[in-house]
Motif scaffolding. Structure first.
Motif, PDB file in Angstrom:
ATOM      1  N   PHE A  33       0.905  -0.969   0.129  1.00  0.00           N
ATOM      2  CA  PHE A  33       0.014   0.005  -0.153  1.00  0.00           C
ATOM      3  C   PHE A  33       0.538   1.567  -0.004  1.00  0.00           C
ATOM      4  O   PHE A  33       0.425   2.135  -0.598  1.00  0.00           O
ATOM      5  N   VAL A  34       2.172   1.234   0.540  1.00  0.00           N
ATOM      6  CA  VAL A  34       3.182   2.644   0.939  1.00  0.00           C
ATOM      7  C   VAL A  34       3.169   3.145  -0.391  1.00  0.00           C
ATOM      8  O   VAL A  34       3.409   4.287  -0.506  1.00  0.00           O
ATOM      9  N   PRO A  35       3.680   2.089  -1.773  1.00  0.00           N
ATOM     10  CA  PRO A  35       3.878   2.665  -2.894  1.00  0.00           C
ATOM     11  C   PRO A  35       2.524   3.731  -3.526  1.00  0.00           C
ATOM     12  O   PRO A  35       2.637   5.200  -3.430  1.00  0.00           O
ATOM     13  N   TRP A  36       0.941   3.333  -3.097  1.00  0.00           N
ATOM     14  CA  TRP A  36      -0.161   4.023  -3.644  1.00  0.00           C
ATOM     15  C   TRP A  36      -0.085   5.508  -2.782  1.00  0.00           C
ATOM     16  O   TRP A  36      -0.170   6.372  -3.127  1.00  0.00           O
ATOM     17  N   ASN A  37       0.421   4.847  -1.301  1.00  0.00           N
ATOM     18  CA  ASN A  37      -0.158   5.887  -0.789  1.00  0.00           C
ATOM     19  C   ASN A  37       0.619   6.956  -0.665  1.00  0.00           C
ATOM     20  O   ASN A  37       0.393   8.427  -0.816  1.00  0.00           O
ATOM     21  N   ASP A  38       2.252   7.373  -0.930  1.00  0.00           N
ATOM     22  CA  ASP A  38       3.215   8.005  -1.010  1.00  0.00           C
ATOM     23  C   ASP A  38       2.270   9.038  -2.410  1.00  0.00           C
ATOM     24  O   ASP A  38       2.658  10.469  -2.201  1.00  0.00           O
ATOM     25  N   ARG A  39       1.624   8.433  -3.821  1.00  0.00           N
ATOM     26  CA  ARG A  39       1.294   9.001  -4.538  1.00  0.00           C
ATOM     27  C   ARG A  39      -0.094   9.940  -4.177  1.00  0.00           C
ATOM     28  O   ARG A  39      -0.575  10.911  -5.463  1.00  0.00           O
ATOM     29  N   ALA A  60       1.067   9.473  10.421  1.00  0.00           N
ATOM     30  CA  ALA A  60       1.559   8.087  11.259  1.00  0.00           C
ATOM     31  C   ALA A  60       1.786   7.338  10.576  1.00  0.00           C
ATOM     32  O   ALA A  60       3.252   6.858  10.830  1.00  0.00           O
ATOM     33  N   TRP A  61       1.145   5.959  10.385  1.00  0.00           N
ATOM     34  CA  TRP A  61       1.021   5.154   9.649  1.00  0.00           C
ATOM     35  C   TRP A  61       2.523   5.265   8.473  1.00  0.00           C
ATOM     36  O   TRP A  61       3.601   4.308   8.184  1.00  0.00           O
ATOM     37  N   HIS A  62       2.226   6.190   7.326  1.00  0.00           N
ATOM     38  CA  HIS A  62       2.749   6.703   6.181  1.00  0.00           C
ATOM     39  C   HIS A  62       4.211   6.573   6.690  1.00  0.00           C
ATOM     40  O   HIS A  62       5.254   6.651   6.084  1.00  0.00           O
ATOM     41  N   GLU A  63       4.457   7.966   7.762  1.00  0.00           N
ATOM     42  CA  GLU A  63       6.141   8.587   8.444  1.00  0.00           C
ATOM     43  C   GLU A  63       6.689   7.285   8.832  1.00  0.00           C
ATOM     44  O   GLU A  63       7.763   7.373   8.639  1.00  0.00           O
ATOM     45  N   ARG A  64       6.104   6.060   9.057  1.00  0.00           N
ATOM     46  CA  ARG A  64       6.697   4.917  10.071  1.00  0.00           C
ATOM     47  C   ARG A  64       6.965   4.358   8.635  1.00  0.00           C
ATOM     48  O   ARG A  64       8.856   3.681   8.588  1.00  0.00           O
ATOM     49  N   MET A  65       6.352   4.410   7.643  1.00  0.00           N
ATOM     50  CA  MET A  65       6.967   3.735   6.529  1.00  0.00           C
ATOM     51  C   MET A  65       7.624   4.030   5.337  1.00  0.00           C
ATOM     52  O   MET A  65       9.024   3.110   5.474  1.00  0.00           O
ATOM     53  N   VAL A  66       7.542   5.211   5.326  1.00  0.00           N
ATOM     54  CA  VAL A  66       8.970   6.042   4.148  1.00  0.00           C
ATOM     55  C   VAL A  66       9.886   6.333   5.129  1.00  0.00           C
ATOM     56  O   VAL A  66      11.242   7.034   4.203  1.00  0.00           O
ATOM     57  N   SER A  67      10.013   5.772   6.291  1.00  0.00           N
ATOM     58  CA  SER A  67      11.392   6.508   7.176  1.00  0.00           C
ATOM     59  C   SER A  67      11.780   5.347   7.452  1.00  0.00           C
ATOM     60  O   SER A  67      13.522   5.325   7.321  1.00  0.00           O
ATOM     61  N   ARG A  68      12.129   3.882   6.994  1.00  0.00           N
ATOM     62  CA  ARG A  68      12.285   2.833   6.796  1.00  0.00           C
ATOM     63  C   ARG A  68      13.745   2.571   5.437  1.00  0.00           C
ATOM     64  O   ARG A  68      13.711   3.157   4.580  1.00  0.00           O
ATOM     65  N   PRO A  69      14.763   2.027   6.359  1.00  0.00           N
ATOM     66  CA  PRO A  69      15.740   2.685   4.939  1.00  0.00           C
ATOM     67  C   PRO A  69      15.518   1.768   4.202  1.00  0.00           C
ATOM     68  O   PRO A  69      15.794   2.313   2.463  1.00  0.00           O
ATOM     69  N   SER A  70      14.782   0.683   3.936  1.00  0.00           N
ATOM     70  CA  SER A  70      14.392   0.171   2.688  1.00  0.00           C
ATOM     71  C   SER A  70      14.053   0.562   1.789  1.00  0.00           C
ATOM     72  O   SER A  70      13.863   0.994   0.506  1.00  0.00           O
ATOM     73  N   TRP A  71      13.239   1.481   1.958  1.00  0.00           N
ATOM     74  CA  TRP A  71      12.031   2.493   1.360  1.00  0.00           C
ATOM     75  C   TRP A  71      12.822   3.467   0.709  1.00  0.00           C
ATOM     76  O   TRP A  71      12.872   3.828  -0.373  1.00  0.00           O
TER      77      TRP A  71
END
Length: 112
Positions: free
Chosen positions: A35-41, A62-73
């Motif tokens: 979901f995070v790539p879609w959410n990012d756009r 808050a969920w989105h920020e947790r996801m995009v702060s990951r080194p892999s993202w």
């Protein structure tokens, strides 16, 4: 028909009761990753500024920020940016030098 994605996105945000750290269960799962790539756009879909896309939805933000702060993202986005640049594309997928959809459609017609 142009407002359909906008309405789907807004509906999803309105009905989201993301009151936990992850979308499913107590740890990050494929659902979060998918979901995070879609959410990012989402800002593009909603046609709002990047910083405004989660206004009124603090749990989703808050969920989105947790996801995009990951080194892999971050690494994936660096690779994406490099590949997009090599192909002459901006981060939104439009060719460099094109500022709106009308310009893009005109360029396509000229190329035909």
């Amino acid at each position: 028909m142009a407002d359909v994605p906008d309405e789907r996105a807004r509906s999803l945000l309105r009905t989201s009761k993301l009151d936990k750290d992850w979308l499913v269960g107590d740890k990050m799962t494929f659902a979060d990753l998918a979901f995070v790539p879609w959410n990012d756009r989402l800002d593009v879909v909603l046609m709002v500024g990047h910083e405004m896309k989660f206004d009124g939805f603090p749990n989703v933000k808050a969920w989105h920020e947790r996801m995009v702060s990951r080194p892999s993202w971050k690494k994936a986005m660096e690779i994406r940016a490099k590949l997009m640049d090599e192909q002459g594309l901006m981060s939104n997928g439009m060719p460099k030098g094109v500022s709106n959809m009308d310009e893009y459609m005109k360029r396509i017609q000229e190329d035909e």
